[in-house]
Design a protein around this motif. Structure first.
Motif, PDB file in Angstrom:
ATOM      1  N   ALA A 119       0.822  -1.203   0.000  1.00  0.00           N
ATOM      2  CA  ALA A 119       0.000   0.000   0.000  1.00  0.00           C
ATOM      3  C   ALA A 119       0.858   1.256   0.000  1.00  0.00           C
ATOM      4  N   LEU A 120       1.944   1.234   0.733  1.00  0.00           N
ATOM      5  CA  LEU A 120       2.847   2.394   0.759  1.00  0.00           C
ATOM      6  C   LEU A 120       3.481   2.604  -0.608  1.00  0.00           C
ATOM      7  N   ARG A 121       3.841   1.527  -1.262  1.00  0.00           N
ATOM      8  CA  ARG A 121       4.431   1.625  -2.597  1.00  0.00           C
ATOM      9  C   ARG A 121       3.431   2.233  -3.585  1.00  0.00           C
ATOM     10  N   ARG A 122       2.181   1.799  -3.500  1.00  0.00           N
ATOM     11  CA  ARG A 122       1.158   2.357  -4.391  1.00  0.00           C
ATOM     12  C   ARG A 122       0.922   3.838  -4.102  1.00  0.00           C
ATOM     13  N   ALA A 123       0.868   4.196  -2.823  1.00  0.00           N
ATOM     14  CA  ALA A 123       0.670   5.600  -2.453  1.00  0.00           C
ATOM     15  C   ALA A 123       1.802   6.455  -2.997  1.00  0.00           C
ATOM     16  N   ALA A 124       3.028   5.971  -2.832  1.00  0.00           N
ATOM     17  CA  ALA A 124       4.187   6.726  -3.297  1.00  0.00           C
ATOM     18  C   ALA A 124       4.183   6.869  -4.814  1.00  0.00           C
ATOM     19  N   ARG A 125       3.825   5.814  -5.498  1.00  0.00           N
ATOM     20  CA  ARG A 125       3.796   5.870  -6.962  1.00  0.00           C
ATOM     21  C   ARG A 125       2.767   6.882  -7.456  1.00  0.00           C
ATOM     22  N   ASN A 126       1.572   6.862  -6.858  1.00  0.00           N
ATOM     23  CA  ASN A 126       0.521   7.785  -7.284  1.00  0.00           C
ATOM     24  C   ASN A 126       0.870   9.236  -6.980  1.00  0.00           C
ATOM     25  N   LEU A 127       1.468   9.484  -5.826  1.00  0.00           N
ATOM     26  CA  LEU A 127       1.903  10.836  -5.480  1.00  0.00           C
ATOM     27  C   LEU A 127       2.935  11.347  -6.485  1.00  0.00           C
ATOM     28  N   ARG A 128       3.827  10.457  -6.893  1.00  0.00           N
ATOM     29  CA  ARG A 128       4.855  10.820  -7.869  1.00  0.00           C
ATOM     30  C   ARG A 128       4.244  11.029  -9.252  1.00  0.00           C
ATOM     31  N   ASP A 129       3.373  10.125  -9.666  1.00  0.00           N
ATOM     32  CA  ASP A 129       2.752  10.245 -10.989  1.00  0.00           C
ATOM     33  C   ASP A 129       1.981  11.554 -11.130  1.00  0.00           C
ATOM     34  N   ASP A 130       1.344  11.973 -10.055  1.00  0.00           N
ATOM     35  CA  ASP A 130       0.570  13.215 -10.077  1.00  0.00           C
ATOM     36  C   ASP A 130       1.420  14.444  -9.755  1.00  0.00           C
ATOM     37  N   GLU A 131       2.729  14.212  -9.535  1.00  0.00           N
ATOM     38  CA  GLU A 131       3.680  15.286  -9.208  1.00  0.00           C
ATOM     39  C   GLU A 131       3.197  16.127  -8.028  1.00  0.00           C
ATOM     40  N   ILE A 132       2.687  15.414  -7.020  1.00  0.00           N
ATOM     41  CA  ILE A 132       2.283  16.051  -5.764  1.00  0.00           C
ATOM     42  C   ILE A 132       3.442  16.020  -4.777  1.00  0.00           C
ATOM     43  N   ALA A 133       4.090  14.865  -4.670  1.00  0.00           N
ATOM     44  CA  ALA A 133       5.220  14.700  -3.758  1.00  0.00           C
ATOM     45  C   ALA A 133       6.006  13.471  -4.178  1.00  0.00           C
ATOM     46  N   PHE A 134       7.274  13.441  -3.786  1.00  0.00           N
ATOM     47  CA  PHE A 134       8.085  12.243  -3.981  1.00  0.00           C
ATOM     48  C   PHE A 134       8.279  11.616  -2.608  1.00  0.00           C
ATOM     49  N   ALA A 135       7.702  10.437  -2.428  1.00  0.00           N
ATOM     50  CA  ALA A 135       7.784   9.737  -1.149  1.00  0.00           C
ATOM     51  C   ALA A 135       8.568   8.439  -1.329  1.00  0.00           C
ATOM     52  N   ALA A 136       9.523   8.209  -0.458  1.00  0.00           N
ATOM     53  CA  ALA A 136      10.333   6.997  -0.504  1.00  0.00           C
ATOM     54  C   ALA A 136       9.875   6.046   0.599  1.00  0.00           C
ATOM     55  N   PRO A 137       9.214   4.926   0.259  1.00  0.00           N
ATOM     56  CA  PRO A 137       8.859   3.939   1.280  1.00  0.00           C
ATOM     57  C   PRO A 137      10.121   3.240   1.772  1.00  0.00           C
ATOM     58  N   TRP A 138      10.247   3.099   3.088  1.00  0.00           N
ATOM     59  CA  TRP A 138      11.481   2.541   3.660  1.00  0.00           C
ATOM     60  C   TRP A 138      11.150   1.742   4.910  1.00  0.00           C
ATOM     61  N   ASN A 139      11.403   0.434   4.851  1.00  0.00           N
ATOM     62  CA  ASN A 139      11.256  -0.420   6.037  1.00  0.00           C
ATOM     63  C   ASN A 139      12.504  -0.289   6.906  1.00  0.00           C
ATOM     64  N   TRP A 140      12.335  -0.142   8.196  1.00  0.00           N
ATOM     65  CA  TRP A 140      13.501   0.130   9.050  1.00  0.00           C
ATOM     66  C   TRP A 140      14.534  -1.000   9.008  1.00  0.00           C
ATOM     67  N   TRP A 141      14.113  -2.201   8.687  1.00  0.00           N
ATOM     68  CA  TRP A 141      15.022  -3.357   8.649  1.00  0.00           C
ATOM     69  C   TRP A 141      15.585  -3.628   7.250  1.00  0.00           C
ATOM     70  N   SER A 142      15.229  -2.810   6.263  1.00  0.00           N
ATOM     71  CA  SER A 142      15.478  -3.173   4.867  1.00  0.00           C
ATOM     72  C   SER A 142      16.954  -3.302   4.503  1.00  0.00           C
ATOM     73  N   ASN A 143      17.837  -2.674   5.235  1.00  0.00           N
ATOM     74  CA  ASN A 143      19.257  -2.737   4.901  1.00  0.00           C
ATOM     75  C   ASN A 143      20.061  -3.454   5.980  1.00  0.00           C
ATOM     76  N   LEU A 144      19.371  -4.282   6.780  1.00  0.00           N
ATOM     77  CA  LEU A 144      20.023  -4.878   7.950  1.00  0.00           C
ATOM     78  C   LEU A 144      20.209  -6.391   7.849  1.00  0.00           C
TER      79      LEU A 144
END
Length: 256
Positions: A119-144
């Motif tokens: 859901a976060l990925r979809r929200a971020a994609r739509n915000l970017r497509d509409d040029e409202i905001a650029f949001a980077a979804p990031w799980n706190w464990w993703s690089n661990l």
């Protein structure tokens, strides 16, 4: 000026915060079962703790955490709350869009719950497509992964050694350590259930009686402190990268 959660500002000081910041930081989590030993708010508390480590970063404004997420797969366990994925997606997008309306058009979505990720990925994609905001979804464990393997000889499960370690480091008053063994004994060895290649583990209860997956008894405060420190460093680096990017370069290429 000392940074804090947006809701602690007045409208006057919020204006100053948005004027100074270029990146909104939004923690998202869940209120769901984490077995008999860990609190329902494990994912929320983890996301909030990591997000707060950049609260004083000169480029950030810290938005109020979103506590309830996409958790219907835990619904048979008492205390679990959940919302529809599309509702969650829209709600998060509205929060980010609100921040963008005040001039902060970049965001990091600091996520503590794997069920929120799509859901976060979809929200971020739509915000970017509409040029409202650029949001980077990031799980706190993703690089661990490497750190988790080195310290715990495992990978991330649920209410496991990783999450137990984090809770012992940031909120040990909510951990029922005497129940960790039960969580492990009655838990699952791995996430999910498959038969002849078909994934049939739709709910956590399908593969874990306790709600836990992994070996929570292996968790420790010391490992949790390392996880928090490394996640904090990663988040700070992500914020700094995003703050330095020209917004025009973040919109979709060839978008009309």
């Amino acid at each position: 000026m000392s940074r804090t959660y947006l809701y602690e500002h007045t409208t006057t000081t919020a204006a100053d915060a948005f004027e100074e910041a270029s990146v909104a930081v939004l923690p998202t989590g869940s209120v769901e079962q984490h077995g008999p030993a860990l609190p329902l708010g494990t994912d929320l508390l983890s996301a909030r703790a990591v997000a707060e480590t950049v609260a004083n970063h000169p480029e950030t404004v810290l938005l109020p955490p979103v506590p309830v997420g996409v958790s219907a797969h835990h619904r048979q366990f008492d205390g679990t709350l959940w919302t529809d994925p599309e509702v969650f997606e829209s709600y998060v997008a509205d929060i980010v869009a609100s921040a963008a309306s005040h001039g902060v058009e970049k965001a990091v979505l600091v996520n503590g719950h794997g069920g929120n990720a799509d859901a976060l990925r979809r929200a971020a994609r739509n915000l970017r497509d509409d040029e409202i905001a650029f949001a980077a979804p990031w799980n706190w464990w993703s690089n661990l992964d490497a750190l988790i393997e080195e310290e715990l000889d495992t990978s991330l499960g649920h209410a496991d050694a990783v999450e137990t370690s984090m809770m012992l480091a940031i909120a040990d008053e909510f951990v029922r350590e005497e129940a960790l063994q039960t969580a492990e004994d009655e838990g699952g060895d791995s996430w999910g259930k498959s038969v002849h290649g078909a994934e049939i583990g739709f709910d956590t209860l399908d593969f874990s009686e306790s709600g836990a997956v992994g070996e929570p008894t292996n968790g420790s405060r010391e490992v949790g402190e390392k996880l928090l420190a490394h996640a904090s460093d990663d988040l700070a680096a992500l914020v700094e990268w995003l703050a330095g990017e020209d917004l025009a370069d973040l919109w979709p290429r060839g978008h009309k």
